[in-house]
Scaffold this motif. Structure first.
Motif, short mmCIF file in Angstrom:
data_model
loop_
_atom_site.label_atom_id
_atom_site.label_comp_id
_atom_site.label_asym_id
_atom_site.label_seq_id
_atom_site.Cartn_x
_atom_site.Cartn_y
_atom_site.Cartn_z
N ALA A 42 -105.81 15.25 -57.30
CA ALA A 42 -106.35 16.24 -56.38
C ALA A 42 -105.94 15.90 -54.96
O ALA A 42 -105.49 14.79 -54.67
CB ALA A 42 -107.87 16.30 -56.50
N SER A 43 -106.11 16.85 -54.07
CA SER A 43 -105.72 16.66 -52.68
C SER A 43 -106.70 15.75 -51.95
O SER A 43 -107.83 15.56 -52.40
CB SER A 43 -105.63 18.01 -51.97
N PRO A 44 -106.31 15.18 -50.81
CA PRO A 44 -107.21 14.32 -50.04
C PRO A 44 -108.47 15.07 -49.61
O PRO A 44 -108.44 16.27 -49.34
CB PRO A 44 -106.35 13.92 -48.83
N GLY A 45 -109.58 14.35 -49.57
CA GLY A 45 -110.82 14.91 -49.07
C GLY A 45 -111.80 15.36 -50.13
O GLY A 45 -112.98 15.55 -49.84
N GLY A 46 -111.33 15.53 -51.39
CA GLY A 46 -112.21 15.93 -52.47
C GLY A 46 -112.94 14.75 -53.08
O GLY A 46 -112.75 13.59 -52.69
N GLY A 47 -113.77 15.03 -54.08
CA GLY A 47 -114.59 13.98 -54.69
C GLY A 47 -113.77 12.89 -55.35
O GLY A 47 -114.08 11.69 -55.22
N THR A 48 -112.71 13.26 -56.07
CA THR A 48 -111.88 12.26 -56.74
C THR A 48 -111.23 11.34 -55.72
O THR A 48 -111.18 10.12 -55.88
CB THR A 48 -110.78 12.93 -57.59
N ASP A 49 -110.72 11.93 -54.65
CA ASP A 49 -110.07 11.16 -53.59
C ASP A 49 -111.05 10.20 -52.92
O ASP A 49 -110.73 9.03 -52.66
CB ASP A 49 -109.48 12.12 -52.57
N ILE A 50 -112.26 10.68 -52.66
CA ILE A 50 -113.28 9.84 -52.01
C ILE A 50 -113.58 8.61 -52.87
O ILE A 50 -113.62 7.48 -52.39
CB ILE A 50 -114.56 10.65 -51.75
N LEU A 51 -113.80 8.84 -54.16
CA LEU A 51 -114.11 7.73 -55.06
C LEU A 51 -112.92 6.78 -55.22
O LEU A 51 -113.09 5.56 -55.27
CB LEU A 51 -114.53 8.27 -56.43
N ALA A 52 -111.71 7.34 -55.30
CA ALA A 52 -110.52 6.52 -55.46
C ALA A 52 -110.34 5.58 -54.26
O ALA A 52 -110.00 4.40 -54.43
CB ALA A 52 -109.29 7.40 -55.63
N ARG A 53 -110.56 6.07 -53.07
CA ARG A 53 -110.39 5.24 -51.88
C ARG A 53 -111.47 4.17 -51.78
O ARG A 53 -111.21 3.06 -51.31
CB ARG A 53 -110.35 6.13 -50.62
N MET A 54 -112.66 4.49 -52.26
CA MET A 54 -113.71 3.48 -52.30
C MET A 54 -113.33 2.37 -53.28
O MET A 54 -113.46 1.18 -52.96
CB MET A 54 -115.03 4.12 -52.72
N LEU A 55 -112.84 2.74 -54.47
CA LEU A 55 -112.41 1.75 -55.45
C LEU A 55 -111.24 0.94 -54.93
O LEU A 55 -111.19 -0.29 -55.12
CB LEU A 55 -112.02 2.44 -56.76
N ALA A 56 -110.28 1.60 -54.29
CA ALA A 56 -109.10 0.90 -53.78
C ALA A 56 -109.50 -0.19 -52.79
O ALA A 56 -108.97 -1.31 -52.83
CB ALA A 56 -108.16 1.90 -53.12
N GLU A 57 -110.43 0.13 -51.91
CA GLU A 57 -110.88 -0.84 -50.91
C GLU A 57 -111.53 -2.06 -51.57
O GLU A 57 -111.23 -3.21 -51.22
CB GLU A 57 -111.87 -0.18 -49.95
N LYS A 58 -112.39 -1.80 -52.55
CA LYS A 58 -113.10 -2.90 -53.20
C LYS A 58 -112.16 -3.75 -54.06
O LYS A 58 -112.24 -4.98 -54.07
CB LYS A 58 -114.23 -2.34 -54.07
N LEU A 59 -111.28 -3.09 -54.81
CA LEU A 59 -110.35 -3.82 -55.68
C LEU A 59 -109.37 -4.64 -54.87
O LEU A 59 -109.02 -5.77 -55.25
CB LEU A 59 -109.60 -2.85 -56.59
N ALA A 60 -108.91 -4.11 -53.75
CA ALA A 60 -107.97 -4.84 -52.90
C ALA A 60 -108.58 -6.14 -52.39
O ALA A 60 -107.93 -7.19 -52.38
CB ALA A 60 -107.53 -3.96 -51.73
#
Length: 329
Positions: A42-60
């Protein structure tokens, strides 16, 4: 083959098996040795994107390796899913997917991959109920008011979705079937783009996931009319359920799960599963998901795979019953 040759072959196989077994812990310890990416359909700003960026930050932070989010919207979220399915099976290409790509799209599109076979489930991240929203400036303040308008002028109102075959699309069609009304479906390449037109008044409503809509609701730009769940949302206690609003049988939720390319070595899959569990237990992550109106996922690899199979069959029936087509893709 002579007996002695068979014995030598057996010894070589045994030695190979020992090496593989011995190498598994080493593989898990050395992985990841290069940056990871999380694919989002999905495009940036939607629910999937929000959750993905949260996971990316924590996993990194936890893996001590760069994790980037790559948005590939379109084709009912399946572009990102196919890219993950075709990626090298080394565990560095992940997919944060929803039931749109994993359980709905396969019944609408001719895919070049099998979502149940070519993607390895890691775990369920979150489940978000869908919510019927209109612009805060809309004249409609309740579900009865909205359905009355739809009854007076069939096909005059429009509803948005993040794409044909998305959970928003399914929810809109289910609402039409349950109420005997008709609205024009306007598909977008993501919720964020649809929000602009709802706020601007070009589209009447959306049956969006709370993960996407909650920000606009809290900002006072969306008016929620009903939650498509069995019980009210803790984040919106004054908003009735669809059943309380008089519409039965239209409970729809959007779930989000983490996947990796099928064939990824089991030690890496196990490491990813453990990392996801760790992230989902973090108080700030739980608070973020609950603040989006959702519930934190508890299913890991095998349990989530079984859930995906059940959802696959459930949506097969829903797509057929709602007579959803793929025109416009």
């Amino acid at each position: 083959m002579p007996v002695i040759s068979r014995r030598r072959a057996a010894l070589r196989l045994a030695a190979l098996g020992f090496c593989l077994a011995a190498g598994a812990p080493a593989l898990a310890q050395s992985w990841p040795d290069k940056p990871l990416r999380i694919m989002v359909g999905a495009s940036p700003g939607g629910g999937t994107d929000i959750l993905a960026r949260m996971l990316a930050e924590k996993l990194a932070t936890d893996l001590k390796q760069s994790v980037v989010v790559e948005n590939r919207p379109g084709a009912s979220n399946t572009i990102a899913a196919e890219m993950t399915a075709r990626a090298t099976a080394d565990g560095t290409t992940l997919l944060l997917a929803t039931n749109t790509a994993q359980a709905i799209a396969p019944h609408l599109l001719k895919l070049k991959f099998d979502p149940l076979k070519d993607l390895q489930p890691i775990g369920l991240v979150a489940v978000m109920p869908n919510v019927l929203v209109v612009s805060a400036a809309s004249p409609y303040k309740s579900v009865p008011e909205l359905t009355a308008a739809m009854t007076r002028a069939p096909g005059a109102l429009k509803y948005a979705s993040s794409g044909i075959g998305s959970t928003q699309h399914i929810a809109g069609e289910a609402f039409g079937l349950a109420t005997g009304t008709k609205a024009i479906h306007i598909p977008y390449k993501g919720s964020a783009q649809a929000h602009v037109d709802i706020i601007g008044g070009d589209v009447t409503m959306m049956f969006d996931s709370t993960s996407s809509a909650m920000g606009q609701i809290k900002a006072g730009k969306f008016r929620p009319l009903a939650v498509m769940a069995e019980r009210r949302s803790a984040e919106m206690p004054d908003v009735p359920t669809m059943s309380e609003a008089g519409i039965k049988g239209v409970d729809v939720a959007t779930w989000y799960g983490l996947y990796v390319t099928a064939g990824t070595p089991k030690p890496v899959v196990d490491t990813l599963t453990a990392e996801l569990v760790k992230v989902l237990r973090m108080p700030d992550v739980q608070a973020r998901i609950k603040g989006m109106g959702g519930e934190v996922g508890t299913l890991t690899s095998d349990g989530f795979a079984e859930m995906n199979r059940q959802e696959f069959e459930r949506f097969r029936k829903l797509v057929k019953d709602a007579n959803i087509k793929t025109e416009g893709l």
